[in-house]
Design a protein around this motif. Structure first.
Motif, mmCIF file in Angstrom:
data_model
loop_
_atom_site.group_PDB
_atom_site.id
_atom_site.type_symbol
_atom_site.label_atom_id
_atom_site.label_comp_id
_atom_site.label_asym_id
_atom_site.label_seq_id
_atom_site.Cartn_x
_atom_site.Cartn_y
_atom_site.Cartn_z
ATOM 1 N N ALA A 114 0.858 -1.185 0.000
ATOM 2 C CA ALA A 114 0.000 0.000 0.000
ATOM 3 C C ALA A 114 0.897 1.238 0.000
ATOM 4 O O ALA A 114 1.998 1.216 0.531
ATOM 5 N N PHE A 115 0.427 2.303 -0.644
ATOM 6 C CA PHE A 115 1.199 3.539 -0.668
ATOM 7 C C PHE A 115 0.260 4.736 -0.732
ATOM 8 O O PHE A 115 -0.918 4.600 -1.047
ATOM 9 N N VAL B 162 4.864 12.781 -5.843
ATOM 10 C CA VAL B 162 6.318 12.711 -5.955
ATOM 11 C C VAL B 162 6.745 11.837 -7.134
ATOM 12 O O VAL B 162 7.833 12.016 -7.660
ATOM 13 N N CYS B 163 5.871 10.949 -7.578
ATOM 14 C CA CYS B 163 6.233 10.106 -8.721
ATOM 15 C C CYS B 163 6.420 10.935 -9.988
ATOM 16 O O CYS B 163 7.111 10.508 -10.910
ATOM 17 N N SER B 164 5.845 12.133 -10.023
ATOM 18 C CA SER B 164 6.019 12.991 -11.195
ATOM 19 C C SER B 164 7.461 13.486 -11.309
ATOM 20 O O SER B 164 7.857 14.007 -12.349
ATOM 21 N N LEU C 173 6.372 4.715 -5.346
ATOM 22 C CA LEU C 173 7.593 5.456 -5.638
ATOM 23 C C LEU C 173 8.817 4.541 -5.623
ATOM 24 O O LEU C 173 9.684 4.643 -6.488
ATOM 25 N N LYS C 174 8.888 3.634 -4.672
ATOM 26 C CA LYS C 174 10.038 2.721 -4.587
ATOM 27 C C LYS C 174 10.168 1.894 -5.866
ATOM 28 O O LYS C 174 11.263 1.767 -6.421
ATOM 29 N N GLU D 74 13.176 1.975 -8.693
ATOM 30 C CA GLU D 74 13.894 0.760 -9.085
ATOM 31 C C GLU D 74 13.854 0.568 -10.594
ATOM 32 O O GLU D 74 14.859 0.224 -11.218
ATOM 33 N N ILE D 75 12.693 0.799 -11.185
ATOM 34 C CA ILE D 75 12.540 0.645 -12.630
ATOM 35 C C ILE D 75 13.370 1.683 -13.364
ATOM 36 O O ILE D 75 14.040 1.370 -14.348
#
Length: 71
Positions: free
Chosen positions: A19-20, A31-33, A55-56, A60-61
């Motif tokens: 979950a995030f 923050v993913c932007s 986000l993690k 990683e990707i």
């Protein structure tokens, strides 16, 4: 977007199952932007996953694709 079974609709990352908190809905931007991914990488992700990734996993990707491009 996958969500947990509780009524608060907490998103769950389809890649890792964690979950995030997606800030896009609460703060207008997430923050993913801040993660830069190529159009090809984004297309690959859309093919393999439905909904948002945490986000993690995105970090990683991004690192993995950067390594692939450097080789």
């Amino acid at each position: 977007m996958a969500t947990s079974s509780n009524s608060s609709q907490i998103p769950v990352c389809p890649r890792c199952g964690q979950a995030f908190c997606c800030q896009l809905t609460t703060q207008g931007s997430c923050v993913c932007s801040e993660i830069t991914l190529s159009e090809q990488t984004l297309s690959d992700l859309r093919t393999h996953y439905e909904g948002c990734l945490c986000l993690k996993c995105l970090q990683e990707i991004a690192r993995a694709y950067a390594v692939l491009l450097d080789t």
